[in-house]
Design a protein around this motif. Structure first.
Motif: not given
Length: 198
Positions: A161-180
């Protein structure tokens, strides 16, 4: 103890016990079927040193039933997929069912017979050649490698989360969701390699 599964139909667990060690399932409208699965339900295992010879029976052109050996299942191999679509033209073979058949019903009815026999005897029997047991191992291996590749690819783009910069055109999926999802898919694939078809 036993189940018989055909794609698009409910699991059959209503085998008729025609003798102490012989069971028969009825299959209505069998001409439409290409494969079937015979399995142990996991409630009662075969007695030690035994397994179940799996036979397929259909009405013969001159009356009576034509029985053909498909293969076998055992406590170590509790399920098997058999191809039955090419059996109708074949010749019948010897079988342990004699006249012990489930009651006939009007219409197109076939039978799947399971005879409990010693494993030494089962491994020496030769199933009818065009009922070769389908193998799903290459498909399972491909699916496993595909899932690994997808997870590794998606994980290579992971950011904290510290590396993320706000980008209104992109969606982010938590890696834990993909792992589940990945773990859930693997579990379902291990339980039933063809679950994705439904």
């Amino acid at each position: 103890m036993l189940g018989c599964l055909v794609a698009g139909r409910p699991l059959q667990t209503d085998a008729v016990q025609v003798a102490g060690d012989k069971f028969v399932f009825r299959l209505v409208d069998y001409e439409q079927l290409s494969h079937l699965v015979v399995l142990l339900l996991g409630t009662v295992p075969f007695p030690p040193g035994t397994g179940g010879a799996v036979y397929f029976s259909f009405p013969g052109p001159e009356g009576g039933q034509v029985w053909q050996l498909l293969g076998f299942i055992s406590n170590d191999k509790p399920s098997a997929i058999f191809r039955i679509s090419g059996l109708k033209a074949g010749e019948g073979g010897s079988h342990p069912f004699g006249g012990m058949c489930a009651p006939r019903a009007p219409g197109s009815v076939a039978q799947v017979g399971v005879s409990v026999e010693p494993l030494e005897q089962l491994v020496q029997q030769t199933p009818v050649s065009n009922a070769s047991v389908s193998t799903v191992e290459p498909f399972l291996l491909f699916t496993q490698r595909m899932l690994d590749s997808l997870y590794n690819f998606a994980s290579s783009f992971a950011l904290t989360q510290a590396q993320m910069s706000p980008s209104p055109t992109e969606s982010f999926i938590p890696a834990s969701c993909l792992l589940r999802w990945y773990q859930n898919f693997q579990r379902r694939l291990a339980q039933n390699p063809n679950f994705w078809r439904s």
